[in-house]
Design a protein around this motif. Sequence first.
Motif, PDB file in Angstrom:
ATOM      1  N   LEU A   9      38.811   4.189  36.026  1.00  0.00           N
ATOM      2  CA  LEU A   9      38.477   5.038  34.891  1.00  0.00           C
ATOM      3  C   LEU A   9      38.524   6.527  35.249  1.00  0.00           C
ATOM      4  N   ALA A  10      38.285   6.863  36.508  1.00  0.00           N
ATOM      5  CA  ALA A  10      38.189   8.265  36.926  1.00  0.00           C
ATOM      6  C   ALA A  10      39.424   9.094  36.576  1.00  0.00           C
ATOM      7  N   PRO A  11      40.675   8.635  36.846  1.00  0.00           N
ATOM      8  CA  PRO A  11      41.836   9.461  36.485  1.00  0.00           C
ATOM      9  C   PRO A  11      41.890   9.769  34.989  1.00  0.00           C
ATOM     10  N   SER A  12      41.492   8.799  34.154  1.00  0.00           N
ATOM     11  CA  SER A  12      41.491   9.023  32.712  1.00  0.00           C
ATOM     12  C   SER A  12      40.473  10.086  32.332  1.00  0.00           C
ATOM     13  N   LEU A  13      39.285  10.035  32.959  1.00  0.00           N
ATOM     14  CA  LEU A  13      38.255  11.035  32.682  1.00  0.00           C
ATOM     15  C   LEU A  13      38.696  12.428  33.120  1.00  0.00           C
ATOM     16  N   ILE A  14      39.348  12.505  34.272  1.00  0.00           N
ATOM     17  CA  ILE A  14      39.842  13.800  34.754  1.00  0.00           C
ATOM     18  C   ILE A  14      40.886  14.358  33.792  1.00  0.00           C
ATOM     19  N   SER A  15      41.809  13.505  33.355  1.00  0.00           N
ATOM     20  CA  SER A  15      42.835  13.949  32.402  1.00  0.00           C
ATOM     21  C   SER A  15      42.206  14.403  31.097  1.00  0.00           C
ATOM     22  N   LEU A  16      41.202  13.670  30.636  1.00  0.00           N
ATOM     23  CA  LEU A  16      40.513  14.020  29.398  1.00  0.00           C
ATOM     24  C   LEU A  16      39.811  15.371  29.548  1.00  0.00           C
ATOM     25  N   ALA A  17      39.146  15.585  30.666  1.00  0.00           N
ATOM     26  CA  ALA A  17      38.451  16.855  30.903  1.00  0.00           C
ATOM     27  C   ALA A  17      39.445  18.010  30.970  1.00  0.00           C
ATOM     28  N   ALA A  18      40.571  17.795  31.630  1.00  0.00           N
ATOM     29  CA  ALA A  18      41.588  18.849  31.720  1.00  0.00           C
ATOM     30  C   ALA A  18      42.150  19.171  30.342  1.00  0.00           C
ATOM     31  N   ALA A  19      42.444  18.141  29.547  1.00  0.00           N
ATOM     32  CA  ALA A  19      42.970  18.363  28.196  1.00  0.00           C
ATOM     33  C   ALA A  19      41.955  19.093  27.332  1.00  0.00           C
ATOM     34  N   ALA A  20      40.687  18.713  27.433  1.00  0.00           N
ATOM     35  CA  ALA A  20      39.638  19.373  26.645  1.00  0.00           C
ATOM     36  C   ALA A  20      39.518  20.834  27.035  1.00  0.00           C
ATOM     37  N   SER A  21      39.584  21.113  28.315  1.00  0.00           N
ATOM     38  CA  SER A  21      39.493  22.498  28.796  1.00  0.00           C
ATOM     39  C   SER A  21      40.633  23.341  28.225  1.00  0.00           C
ATOM     40  N   LEU A  22      41.840  22.802  28.265  1.00  0.00           N
ATOM     41  CA  LEU A  22      42.998  23.541  27.747  1.00  0.00           C
ATOM     42  C   LEU A  22      42.908  23.704  26.234  1.00  0.00           C
ATOM     43  N   ALA A  23      42.478  22.662  25.536  1.00  0.00           N
ATOM     44  CA  ALA A  23      42.383  22.726  24.077  1.00  0.00           C
ATOM     45  C   ALA A  23      41.328  23.726  23.628  1.00  0.00           C
ATOM     46  N   LEU A  24      40.291  23.885  24.419  1.00  0.00           N
ATOM     47  CA  LEU A  24      39.220  24.817  24.069  1.00  0.00           C
ATOM     48  C   LEU A  24      39.497  26.233  24.550  1.00  0.00           C
ATOM     49  N   GLY A  25      40.690  26.472  25.061  1.00  0.00           N
ATOM     50  CA  GLY A  25      41.060  27.831  25.450  1.00  0.00           C
ATOM     51  C   GLY A  25      40.711  28.167  26.882  1.00  0.00           C
ATOM     52  N   GLY A  26      40.334  27.186  27.679  1.00  0.00           N
ATOM     53  CA  GLY A  26      40.011  27.445  29.077  1.00  0.00           C
ATOM     54  C   GLY A  26      41.267  27.673  29.878  1.00  0.00           C
ATOM     55  N   SER A  27      41.097  28.183  31.077  1.00  0.00           N
ATOM     56  CA  SER A  27      42.239  28.383  31.952  1.00  0.00           C
ATOM     57  C   SER A  27      42.648  27.040  32.544  1.00  0.00           C
ATOM     58  N   THR A  28      43.782  26.994  33.185  1.00  0.00           N
ATOM     59  CA  THR A  28      44.249  25.776  33.802  1.00  0.00           C
ATOM     60  C   THR A  28      43.268  25.357  34.875  1.00  0.00           C
ATOM     61  N   PRO A  29      42.772  24.138  34.843  1.00  0.00           N
ATOM     62  CA  PRO A  29      41.793  23.727  35.832  1.00  0.00           C
ATOM     63  C   PRO A  29      42.398  23.645  37.226  1.00  0.00           C
ATOM     64  N   VAL A  30      41.539  23.750  38.216  1.00  0.00           N
ATOM     65  CA  VAL A  30      41.978  23.700  39.607  1.00  0.00           C
ATOM     66  C   VAL A  30      42.702  22.388  39.887  1.00  0.00           C
ATOM     67  N   LEU A  31      42.266  21.288  39.273  1.00  0.00           N
ATOM     68  CA  LEU A  31      42.885  19.997  39.503  1.00  0.00           C
ATOM     69  C   LEU A  31      44.359  19.983  39.110  1.00  0.00           C
ATOM     70  N   ALA A  32      44.743  20.808  38.145  1.00  0.00           N
ATOM     71  CA  ALA A  32      46.111  20.804  37.650  1.00  0.00           C
ATOM     72  C   ALA A  32      47.007  21.795  38.392  1.00  0.00           C
ATOM     73  N   GLN A  33      46.462  22.464  39.392  1.00  0.00           N
ATOM     74  CA  GLN A  33      47.267  23.450  40.122  1.00  0.00           C
ATOM     75  C   GLN A  33      48.469  22.754  40.748  1.00  0.00           C
ATOM     76  N   ASP A  34      49.639  23.382  40.657  1.00  0.00           N
ATOM     77  CA  ASP A  34      50.842  22.744  41.153  1.00  0.00           C
ATOM     78  C   ASP A  34      51.433  23.419  42.384  1.00  0.00           C
ATOM     79  N   ALA A  35      50.712  24.371  42.976  1.00  0.00           N
ATOM     80  CA  ALA A  35      51.213  25.031  44.174  1.00  0.00           C
ATOM     81  C   ALA A  35      50.056  25.293  45.138  1.00  0.00           C
ATOM     82  N   VAL A  36      50.328  25.110  46.409  1.00  0.00           N
ATOM     83  CA  VAL A  36      49.330  25.379  47.433  1.00  0.00           C
ATOM     84  C   VAL A  36      49.254  26.884  47.657  1.00  0.00           C
ATOM     85  N   VAL A  37      48.032  27.411  47.736  1.00  0.00           N
ATOM     86  CA  VAL A  37      47.843  28.817  48.077  1.00  0.00           C
ATOM     87  C   VAL A  37      47.243  28.830  49.478  1.00  0.00           C
ATOM     88  N   ALA A  38      47.955  29.408  50.417  1.00  0.00           N
ATOM     89  CA  ALA A  38      47.496  29.464  51.804  1.00  0.00           C
ATOM     90  C   ALA A  38      47.663  30.887  52.311  1.00  0.00           C
TER      91      ALA A  38
END
Length: 157
Positions: A9-38
């Motif tokens: 169930l956890a991946p579904s909850l994470i996806s739901l939280a990320a979608a809710a954040s984006l729909a509510l005008g939040g910035s891209t969540p850290v979980l959705a980051q697609d590049a490593v910053v080093a």
Amino acid sequence: MTLAISTRLAPSLISLAAAASLALGGSTPVLAQDAVVATLPQDIHFEGPAGAVGIAVLYGDPKKAGMLSERVRIPAGFKIMPHWHGETRTAVVLSGTFYYANGDEWDESKFKAYPPGSFLIEPAKISHYAMAKDGEVVLQATSIGPSSTVRIEQAKK
């Protein structure tokens, strides 16, 4: 009370939280980051006037919503007068001994010494002050921006 979440169930909850954040005008969540910053230590450059606190932004933009990670260098003997931040911050002491206290009035008798490896959480709008009494201090601070600092005027003595 501890609650367990099924690993199926956890991946579904994470996806739901990320979608809710984006729909509510939040910035891209850290979980959705697609590049490593080093960043290597030699590539960290502190900004600020000589003899004052230097800040190196490692990730994010202090003026924008979203994750923010900074290095903070406090020169030996420097006093950070009472102030508060509009956002909750975490900090890890990387080097030196960080002297820290809560309150609106400067009072060195309230300081507690935090050696390297110490972890602090500064809740939003909690007044505090600090000093690098024994030598230079370097902190790693993390928050969710935008970042703000409100200085507290001190009574003339």
